[in-house]
Design an enzyme around this catalytic site. Structure first.
Site, short mmCIF file in Angstrom:
data_model
loop_
_atom_site.label_atom_id
_atom_site.label_comp_id
_atom_site.label_asym_id
_atom_site.label_seq_id
_atom_site.Cartn_x
_atom_site.Cartn_y
_atom_site.Cartn_z
N ASP A 1 0.86 -1.19 0.00
CA ASP A 1 0.00 0.00 0.00
C ASP A 1 0.89 1.23 0.00
OD1 ASP A 1 -2.11 1.83 0.33
OD2 ASP A 1 -1.99 1.68 2.52
N GLY B 1 1.24 5.06 0.12
CA GLY B 1 0.54 6.28 0.48
C GLY B 1 1.40 7.51 0.22
N GLY C 1 -9.76 7.01 -4.85
CA GLY C 1 -8.40 6.53 -4.59
C GLY C 1 -8.36 5.04 -4.35
N ASP D 1 -6.62 3.35 -2.28
CA ASP D 1 -6.63 3.03 -0.86
C ASP D 1 -8.05 3.02 -0.30
OD1 ASP D 1 -6.77 5.79 -1.34
OD2 ASP D 1 -5.69 6.32 0.49
N ASP E 1 -9.97 6.45 7.82
CA ASP E 1 -8.54 6.20 7.62
C ASP E 1 -7.77 7.48 7.94
OD1 ASP E 1 -6.01 5.45 6.80
OD2 ASP E 1 -6.68 4.54 4.93
#
Length: 240
Positions: free
Chosen positions: A6, A8, A91, A93, A113
Site C-alpha cells: 500500500d 501512500g 483513490g 486506498d 482512515d
C-alpha cells in the site's frame, strides 16, 4: 503467499499474506526503495494499491525486472460497485478500505482512515461504495498551524489530561487532539443521520487510529490491516 503493498503519500506499508493472515507489517517512508521479502520462489502474486502515480510505475517496473507482473488496483478492476459521480477519481486506498471492510465486517459500514488526509469511506447495505468525505489529516493541519504561527512550537501528538491547557504545549495538544476527536464524532453522527441508520459498523485505521480509538465513545473496531486486507481480497476476487 502474496506480497501486498500500500503506497501512500507519506509511507508505504507492505506485508506477506500467507493464505490466512498477514505477517508483521513493514512501514517505510514513501519513496523508491528495495522491498524486502522472503524467497521469491515462495510468492504467488504481488498486489499494489498506490495513490502516488510515479511510484506505481517505479514499483511495477521494479517487480517486472524480477519476473513478476504486479496486480495494481484501479477503479475498473476493484470488484466493488462505486456508486459515485466519477468512479475514476476514487483513490485505490479507499477502494481497498471499502472492499476489505465489507468482506470482513459486513455492511453498512464506515471506514475512517487517518493518514495525510482523514478519509471517511461509506459502504451501504448492498455493499456499494457510495462516497464519503475527505478532511485534512490531524498532523497535516497541526503542522500547517505551527508553521504559520511564529510563536508556536512543534508538539507531541498526544491527548493531554485536561481539555483546558495551562501552557502553549498543552493548549496545542488539546486543540489538535480533542478537536480532531470531536470532528470524528461529529462526522460519524452526521453520516449515520444522513443514512438514517445508527447501527452502521465503524472501522478505524491509519496512523492516528490507535490514539483516536482510545478516546472514541462510539462503538467501533480498530483494524490497522484493513487496507492491505482489502487489497488482498480484491486480488483474490480477480483470480476467481
Amino acid at each position: 503467499m502474496n506480497l501486498c503493498i500500500d503506497i501512500g503519500n507519506t509511507s508505504i506499508a507492505y506485508s506477506i499474506w500467507d493464505g490466512k493472515q498477514f505477517a508483521s507489517i513493514q512501514r517505510i517512508a514513501t519513496g523508491e526503495h528495495e522491498i524486502e521479502f522472503p524467497n521469491i520462489n515462495l510468492l504467488n502474486s504481488i498486489a499494489i494499491s498506490s495513490v502516488v502515480p510515479n511510484l506505481t510505475n517505479y514499483y511495477s517496473n521494479y517487480f517486472n525486472e524480477i519476473g513478476f507482473q504486479p496486480f495494481v488496483v484501479t477503479y475498473d478492476n476493484c470488484k466493488i460497485n462505486l456508486d459515485v459521480d466519477h468512479p475514476k477519481e476514487v483513490g485505490p486506498d479507499r477502494i481497498c478500505n471499502a472492499f476489505g471492510a465489507h468482506k470482513k465486517y459486513g455492511s453498512p459500514c464506515i471506514v475512517i482512515d487517518f493518514g495525510s488526509a482523514t478519509t471517511y469511506d461509506i459502504i451501504n447495505e448492498n455493499g456499494d461504495f457510495i462516497g464519503g468525505a475527505i478532511a485534512p489529516g490531524i498532523d497535516v493541519s497541526a503542522n500547517y498551524l505551527i508553521k504559520k504561527a511564529a510563536l508556536l512550537n512543534e508538539t507531541i501528538f498526544q491527548f493531554p489530561k485536561h481539555v483546558i491547557g495551562k501552557n502553549t504545549n498543552t493548549n496545542l495538544q488539546s486543540g489538535i487532539m480533542y478537536g480532531g476527536l470531536d470532528s470524528v464524532h461529529g462526522m460519524i453522527n452526521r453520516i449515520m443521520n444522513e443514512m438514517d441508520n445508527t447501527a452502521i459498523k465503524v472501522v478505524l485505521t491509519g496512523g492516528f487510529s490507535v490514539l483516536i480509538s482510545e478516546h472514541l465513545e462510539i462503538k467501533h473496531v480498530l483494524d490497522e490491516t484493513i487496507t492491505l486486507y482489502g487489497l488482498q481480497s480484491i486480488l483474490s476476487a480477480n483470480h476467481e
